[in-house]
Design a protein around this motif. Structure first.
Motif, mmCIF file in Angstrom:
data_model
loop_
_atom_site.group_PDB
_atom_site.id
_atom_site.type_symbol
_atom_site.label_atom_id
_atom_site.label_comp_id
_atom_site.label_asym_id
_atom_site.label_seq_id
_atom_site.Cartn_x
_atom_site.Cartn_y
_atom_site.Cartn_z
ATOM 1 N N PRO A 173 0.848 -1.192 0.000
ATOM 2 C CA PRO A 173 0.000 0.000 0.000
ATOM 3 C C PRO A 173 0.878 1.235 0.000
ATOM 4 O O PRO A 173 1.968 1.209 0.578
ATOM 5 N N PRO A 174 0.469 2.319 -0.684
ATOM 6 C CA PRO A 174 1.302 3.521 -0.721
ATOM 7 C C PRO A 174 1.500 4.090 0.679
ATOM 8 O O PRO A 174 0.660 3.858 1.562
ATOM 9 N N ALA A 175 2.612 4.803 0.860
ATOM 10 C CA ALA A 175 2.926 5.360 2.175
ATOM 11 C C ALA A 175 1.787 6.237 2.649
ATOM 12 O O ALA A 175 1.232 7.017 1.886
ATOM 13 N N GLY A 176 1.400 6.065 3.877
ATOM 14 C CA GLY A 176 0.368 6.920 4.446
ATOM 15 C C GLY A 176 -1.036 6.370 4.306
ATOM 16 O O GLY A 176 -1.958 6.865 4.938
ATOM 17 N N ALA A 177 -1.221 5.344 3.455
ATOM 18 C CA ALA A 177 -2.565 4.790 3.294
ATOM 19 C C ALA A 177 -2.923 3.957 4.516
ATOM 20 O O ALA A 177 -2.098 3.207 5.026
ATOM 21 N N VAL A 178 -4.148 4.126 4.980
ATOM 22 C CA VAL A 178 -4.594 3.360 6.139
ATOM 23 C C VAL A 178 -5.355 2.128 5.648
ATOM 24 O O VAL A 178 -6.334 2.245 4.918
ATOM 25 N N VAL A 179 -4.838 0.953 5.955
ATOM 26 C CA VAL A 179 -5.510 -0.275 5.541
ATOM 27 C C VAL A 179 -5.970 -1.007 6.791
ATOM 28 O O VAL A 179 -5.167 -1.368 7.645
ATOM 29 N N GLN A 180 -7.273 -1.207 6.882
ATOM 30 C CA GLN A 180 -7.821 -1.873 8.070
ATOM 31 C C GLN A 180 -7.354 -3.316 8.155
ATOM 32 O O GLN A 180 -7.069 -3.946 7.136
ATOM 33 N N GLU A 181 -7.348 -3.827 9.386
ATOM 34 C CA GLU A 181 -7.032 -5.230 9.630
ATOM 35 C C GLU A 181 -7.957 -6.124 8.796
ATOM 36 O O GLU A 181 -9.172 -5.922 8.764
ATOM 37 N N GLY A 182 -7.394 -7.078 8.064
ATOM 38 C CA GLY A 182 -8.226 -8.002 7.288
ATOM 39 C C GLY A 182 -8.614 -7.488 5.917
ATOM 40 O O GLY A 182 -9.219 -8.204 5.139
ATOM 41 N N LEU A 183 -8.290 -6.236 5.585
ATOM 42 C CA LEU A 183 -8.595 -5.708 4.256
ATOM 43 C C LEU A 183 -7.312 -5.574 3.449
ATOM 44 O O LEU A 183 -6.209 -5.620 3.995
ATOM 45 N N ASN A 184 -7.472 -5.450 2.148
ATOM 46 C CA ASN A 184 -6.334 -5.295 1.251
ATOM 47 C C ASN A 184 -6.467 -3.979 0.514
ATOM 48 O O ASN A 184 -7.572 -3.543 0.217
ATOM 49 N N PHE A 185 -5.345 -3.365 0.192
ATOM 50 C CA PHE A 185 -5.391 -2.074 -0.491
ATOM 51 C C PHE A 185 -5.602 -2.278 -1.982
ATOM 52 O O PHE A 185 -4.887 -3.048 -2.627
ATOM 53 N N ASN A 186 -6.639 -1.612 -2.514
ATOM 54 C CA ASN A 186 -6.831 -1.592 -3.965
ATOM 55 C C ASN A 186 -7.421 -0.235 -4.337
ATOM 56 O O ASN A 186 -8.533 0.092 -3.933
ATOM 57 N N PRO A 187 -6.661 0.571 -5.103
ATOM 58 C CA PRO A 187 -7.101 1.942 -5.352
ATOM 59 C C PRO A 187 -8.416 2.015 -6.128
ATOM 60 O O PRO A 187 -9.116 3.032 -6.051
ATOM 61 N N TYR A 188 -8.762 0.963 -6.879
ATOM 62 C CA TYR A 188 -9.966 1.029 -7.715
ATOM 63 C C TYR A 188 -11.232 0.750 -6.917
ATOM 64 O O TYR A 188 -12.323 1.095 -7.335
ATOM 65 N N PHE A 189 -11.095 0.078 -5.778
ATOM 66 C CA PHE A 189 -12.262 -0.251 -4.969
ATOM 67 C C PHE A 189 -12.668 0.972 -4.160
ATOM 68 O O PHE A 189 -11.831 1.565 -3.476
ATOM 69 N N PRO A 190 -13.941 1.391 -4.256
ATOM 70 C CA PRO A 190 -14.371 2.568 -3.488
ATOM 71 C C PRO A 190 -14.039 2.389 -2.010
ATOM 72 O O PRO A 190 -14.464 1.418 -1.387
ATOM 73 N N GLY A 191 -13.241 3.305 -1.464
ATOM 74 C CA GLY A 191 -12.808 3.188 -0.084
ATOM 75 C C GLY A 191 -11.414 2.606 0.049
ATOM 76 O O GLY A 191 -10.801 2.702 1.104
ATOM 77 N N THR A 192 -10.929 1.988 -1.015
ATOM 78 C CA THR A 192 -9.583 1.412 -1.169
ATOM 79 C C THR A 192 -9.288 0.192 -0.290
ATOM 80 O O THR A 192 -8.289 -0.469 -0.491
ATOM 81 N N GLY A 193 -10.142 -0.137 0.673
ATOM 82 C CA GLY A 193 -9.895 -1.333 1.475
ATOM 83 C C GLY A 193 -10.869 -2.421 1.078
ATOM 84 O O GLY A 193 -12.069 -2.303 1.306
ATOM 85 N N ILE A 194 -10.376 -3.506 0.443
ATOM 86 C CA ILE A 194 -11.272 -4.554 -0.053
ATOM 87 C C ILE A 194 -10.949 -5.864 0.659
ATOM 88 O O ILE A 194 -9.784 -6.172 0.929
ATOM 89 N N ALA A 195 -12.022 -6.617 0.950
ATOM 90 C CA ALA A 195 -11.838 -7.866 1.692
ATOM 91 C C ALA A 195 -11.254 -8.969 0.814
ATOM 92 O O ALA A 195 -10.737 -9.955 1.322
ATOM 93 N N MET A 196 -11.372 -8.827 -0.511
ATOM 94 C CA MET A 196 -10.799 -9.834 -1.409
ATOM 95 C C MET A 196 -9.329 -9.499 -1.630
ATOM 96 O O MET A 196 -9.010 -8.385 -2.060
ATOM 97 N N ALA A 197 -8.466 -10.471 -1.334
ATOM 98 C CA ALA A 197 -7.041 -10.265 -1.590
ATOM 99 C C ALA A 197 -6.777 -10.440 -3.083
ATOM 100 O O ALA A 197 -7.655 -10.831 -3.837
ATOM 101 N N ARG A 198 -5.557 -10.127 -3.508
ATOM 102 C CA ARG A 198 -5.209 -10.389 -4.897
ATOM 103 C C ARG A 198 -5.312 -11.889 -5.148
ATOM 104 O O ARG A 198 -4.826 -12.688 -4.343
ATOM 105 N N VAL A 199 -6.001 -12.281 -6.253
ATOM 106 C CA VAL A 199 -6.174 -13.714 -6.502
ATOM 107 C C VAL A 199 -5.423 -14.187 -7.741
ATOM 108 O O VAL A 199 -5.108 -15.361 -7.865
ATOM 109 N N LEU A 200 -5.145 -13.291 -8.690
ATOM 110 C CA LEU A 200 -4.544 -13.735 -9.950
ATOM 111 C C LEU A 200 -3.036 -13.504 -9.942
ATOM 112 O O LEU A 200 -2.562 -12.379 -9.747
ATOM 113 N N TYR A 201 -2.304 -14.589 -10.108
ATOM 114 C CA TYR A 201 -0.845 -14.521 -10.227
ATOM 115 C C TYR A 201 -0.437 -15.264 -11.494
ATOM 116 O O TYR A 201 -1.101 -16.236 -11.873
#
Lengths: 284, 65
Positions: A173-201
């Motif tokens: 997550p970019p410096a300064g971004a607040v990511v709640q426990e159990g959430l993942n940072f994704n700038p496209y998701f409204p609110g930026t904290g999404i419960a789905m982690a990255r799935v595609l590798y």
């Protein structure tokens, strides 16, 4: 006169009121949310299947279905899609039957009222990964993985949004971004904290047609597949649209011709005015 | 006269032949329009539709059996 004064002030008040109302209605927009709460606007990608004269690429749909089945189906249901719709779209009859038979479904109650299990048929719907929403929440730290059948229609940005979401997880997550426990940072998701982690590798699935399974390739394929599941009629609808345009154009041409045909006597007639003869002298 | 009166006499003079012409004409035009547009559509979308890739998978399934 005091009545003049009242009329004048009423008119002035009405004018001010109208102007204020116009300002409230058409004036600058109020944004209640911060940009982070709105979510980053997705990139516009040149989707081939979205063009008005192009069908889905069914080879891509087949790959996308594979990605859904091997990755997303662990958490997301697709409960508006029965196996029969996959036949002739991404699977052969035999493949679809085989797939349906892998799952068990309830029978109708028998004579004793017992409900038994039977293997799936083509008319059955793709089963959900969880028994119910509560079970789904419990397995995902309280977050419900939404049904994906209509997801492309259900989100602003459609294909672009889902593709950006799936491929948009940064390493950190970019410096300064607040990511709640159990959430993942994704700038496209409204609110930026999404419960789905990255799935595609890269290399997560192995495509039978030899296409390299990079994360962006898989995201593209699964998004196109989800677009199909949301609009399975799209191919036929586009074709029908062109036929309607062609037929309407022909009928329009005929109607123009008929109008000109009917009007031709009126348009080509010549009116001649013969002035009356008066006083023995002829005019004209 | 000429072609037109010939057409008129064969197809439209009698009510029954006129009706037959209209119905058969509608049928034929529909057939031509549908197959024509399908041809163009399939040409624009060559390789994209299920019918274009089906052969790969139907054959594989038969070999397995």
């Amino acid at each position: 006169m005091w009545s003049n004064a009242i009329a004048g002030s009423t008119a002035t008040l009405a004018a001010i009121g109208t102007a204020y109302w116009c300002y409230l209605t058409f004036g600058p927009k109020a944004y209640a949310m911060t940009p982070a709460e709105e979510g980053l606007h997705p990139t516009q990608y040149p989707w081939e299947h979205v063009k008005l004269h192009k069908t889905f690429d069914h080879q891509a749909l087949r790959r996308g279905f594979q990605v859904y089945r091997e990755v997303c189906a662990a958490c997301h249901s697709l409960n508006r899609i029965p196996y029969r719709t996959l036949v002739g779209t991404v699977l052969t009859v035999d493949e679809a039957k085989e797939l349906a038979e892998e799952n068990e479904y309830d029978t109708d109650p028998n004579d004793e009222g017992e409900i038994e299990k039977r293997p799936g048929k083509l008319s059955d719907y793709i089963p959900a990964p969880y028994k119910n929403d509560e079970a789904a929440r419990a397995a995902n730290q309280g977050a419900l993985p939404p049904d994906l059948s209509l997801m492309v229609k259900a989100r602003h940005g459609g294909c672009n949004y889902i593709f950006s979401l799936l491929t948009g997880y940064p390493e950190e997550p970019p410096a300064g971004a607040v990511v709640q426990e159990g959430l993942n940072f994704n700038p496209y998701f409204p609110g930026t904290g999404i419960a789905m982690a990255r799935v595609l590798y890269d290399g997560l699935v192995e495509y039978e047609d030899g296409t390299p399974a990079t994360s962006s390739q898989m995201a593209k394929d699964v998004v196109e597949f989800l677009n199909w599941s949301a609009e399975p009629e799209a191919d036929e609808r586009k074709k029908m649209g062109w036929k309607v345009l062609a037929a309407t154009l022909a009928l329009w041409g005929i109607s123009v011709w008929v109008k000109r045909y009917k009007w031709s006597p009126v348009k080509t007639r010549k009116l001649v005015y013969n002035p009356p003869v008066s006083g023995g002298r002829k005019f004209g | 006269m000429g072609v037109y009166s010939g057409l008129y006499n064969t197809f439209f003079r009698q009510n029954t032949t006129m009706l037959a012409t209209v119905f058969l004409g509608a049928f034929g035009l529909q057939l031509a329009f549908d197959s024509g547009s399908t041809l163009i559509w399939n040409n624009i979308n060559k390789g994209r539709q299920w019918q274009d890739i089906k052969a790969k998978y139907v054959q594989n399934a038969e070999e397995e059996e």
